[in-house]
Design an enzyme around this catalytic site. Structure first.
Site, PDB file in Angstrom:
ATOM      1  N   LYS A   1       2.160  -4.229  -0.661  1.00  0.00           N
ATOM      2  CA  LYS A   1       2.540  -3.836   0.699  1.00  0.00           C
ATOM      3  C   LYS A   1       2.183  -4.930   1.699  1.00  0.00           C
ATOM      4  CE  LYS A   1       1.695   0.287   3.598  1.00  0.00           C
ATOM      5  NZ  LYS A   1       1.038   1.605   3.568  1.00  0.00           N
TER       6      LYS A   1
ATOM      7  N   SER B   1      -7.811   3.408   2.823  1.00  0.00           N
ATOM      8  CA  SER B   1      -7.036   2.331   3.427  1.00  0.00           C
ATOM      9  C   SER B   1      -5.554   2.668   3.487  1.00  0.00           C
ATOM     10  CB  SER B   1      -7.218   1.038   2.628  1.00  0.00           C
ATOM     11  OG  SER B   1      -6.281   0.057   3.018  1.00  0.00           O
ATOM     12  N   CYS B   2      -4.934   2.359   4.628  1.00  0.00           N
ATOM     13  CA  CYS B   2      -3.495   2.527   4.787  1.00  0.00           C
ATOM     14  C   CYS B   2      -2.728   1.671   3.783  1.00  0.00           C
ATOM     15  CB  CYS B   2      -3.093   2.147   6.223  1.00  0.00           C
ATOM     16  SG  CYS B   2      -1.325   1.974   6.508  1.00  0.00           S
ATOM     17  N   PHE B   3      -3.287   0.515   3.440  1.00  0.00           N
ATOM     18  CA  PHE B   3      -2.581  -0.420   2.573  1.00  0.00           C
ATOM     19  C   PHE B   3      -2.817  -0.152   1.089  1.00  0.00           C
ATOM     20  CE2 PHE B   3      -2.174  -2.577   6.556  1.00  0.00           C
ATOM     21  CZ  PHE B   3      -0.938  -3.195   6.455  1.00  0.00           C
TER      22      PHE B   3
END
Length: 312
Positions: A236, A220-222
């Site tokens: 974030k 996941s980017c987050f």
């Protein structure tokens, strides 16, 4: 098989059983002038009725305006086209952003700051991320599309969010890291007007290569924050990524408006339930939406109005 988005023109698809038949002129219905005016009036009334159901700036409305880039940042000494583009498919959104960067690189257009949403909800993969990170059956079950971004980073589930993209030329006095920082400083102004305070920037730059290797949650980017990314109490709320094409920079990112982003864990291709639960908990502990922070729903149209007022 998922393929990287290509900039292809649309195609007209026609059923092979289609037959064209000529209708004798004596059987055609040819409306007279009064009937044409009547039908035009009905269409006009219908469109007015539709507009009454929309806000001043809605998801369907597309508006464009050219502004002085210094409204966004003192470092942007060039004109910028502002685009509010509504809700579109993932393939359209990624085509649009990449195409705009290519056109700017060729000197055929202006720098751009664009805001948009996603319909249907879509998982976007980073440029170099494996397609096998996600379960196609689960994606279909949840009704999510899957696309590949032209930029780097990891996967994002584009759900209840406002997405932005920024395209500009880079030069010795304006490097990619400068654009990253300046865009996020501008975004913070809008987030504060939406009632989100106690915002901060990540000050360090993590070792992403090591993180991707050792951590399941790195899908996941987050799951982690880069330097200058926007956080609230260590969580974030905006995830951004970049790509340089020649002397042109494309940067786009997701501003989490509400819940939905956490469902990324449900469609990930993971070995067992323990791994899925770990990803769920990791996303929840490292990211948060604006609505969760302020304790009330923040809608797409609200966010659009705030940024519109800042820019126009």
């Amino acid at each position: 098989m998922l393929k990287k988005a290509k900039l292809n023109p649309g195609k007209l698809i026609m059923n092979s059983s289609f037959k064209l038949e000529l209708i004798p002129s004596n059987k055609l219905f040819l409306p007279n002038y009064r009937q044409i005016l009547f039908y035009k009036m009905l269409l006009w009334l219908f469109l007015i009725n539709c507009n009454l159901l929309m806000d001043t700036i809605t998801e369907q409305e597309i508006s464009k305006k050219i502004i002085n880039g210094k409204i966004i940042s003192p470092l942007f000494d060039f004109d910028v086209e502002i685009i509010f583009d509504g809700f579109n498919s993932g393939i359209y959104n990624m085509h649009f952003d990449e195409k705009r960067a290519l056109l700017l690189e060729d000197g055929q257009t202006l720098p751009m700051l664009r805001f948009y949403g996603w319909q249907p909800w879509t998982v976007s993969l980073g440029a170099n991320q494996k397609e096998s990170d996600f379960d196609y059956a689960k994606l279909k079950e949840y009704g999510f599309d899957l696309v590949r971004r032209p930029t780097g980073g990891r996967a994002v589930l584009h759900a209840n969010e406002l997405t932005y993209s920024f395209v500009c030329k880079i030069k010795p006095e304006l490097k990619p890291q400068d654009v990253y920082r300046e865009i996020h400083i501008f975004l913070v102004k809008g987030l504060r007007k939406l009632g989100v305070n106690d915002l901060s920037f990540e000050k360090s730059q993590p070792d992403f290569k090591d993180f991707y290797k050792r951590e399941t949650a790195s899908i996941s980017c987050f799951a982690s924050s880069a330097r200058y990314e926007i956080e609230w109490h260590g969580k974030k709320i905006v995830g951004s990524a970049q790509r340089v094409i020649g002397n042109t920079l494309l940067q786009h990112g997701s501003i989490l408006l509400g819940k939905g982003y956490e469902l990324l864990a449900e469609v990930a291709n993971l070995p067992n339930n323990d791994a899925r639960e770990h990803l769920r908990n990791y996303i929840k502990s490292h990211s948060i939406s604006l609505s969760e922070i302020v304790g009330k729903e923040i809608e797409y149209s609200q966010a659009i109005c705030i940024f519109s007022n800042l820019l126009l």
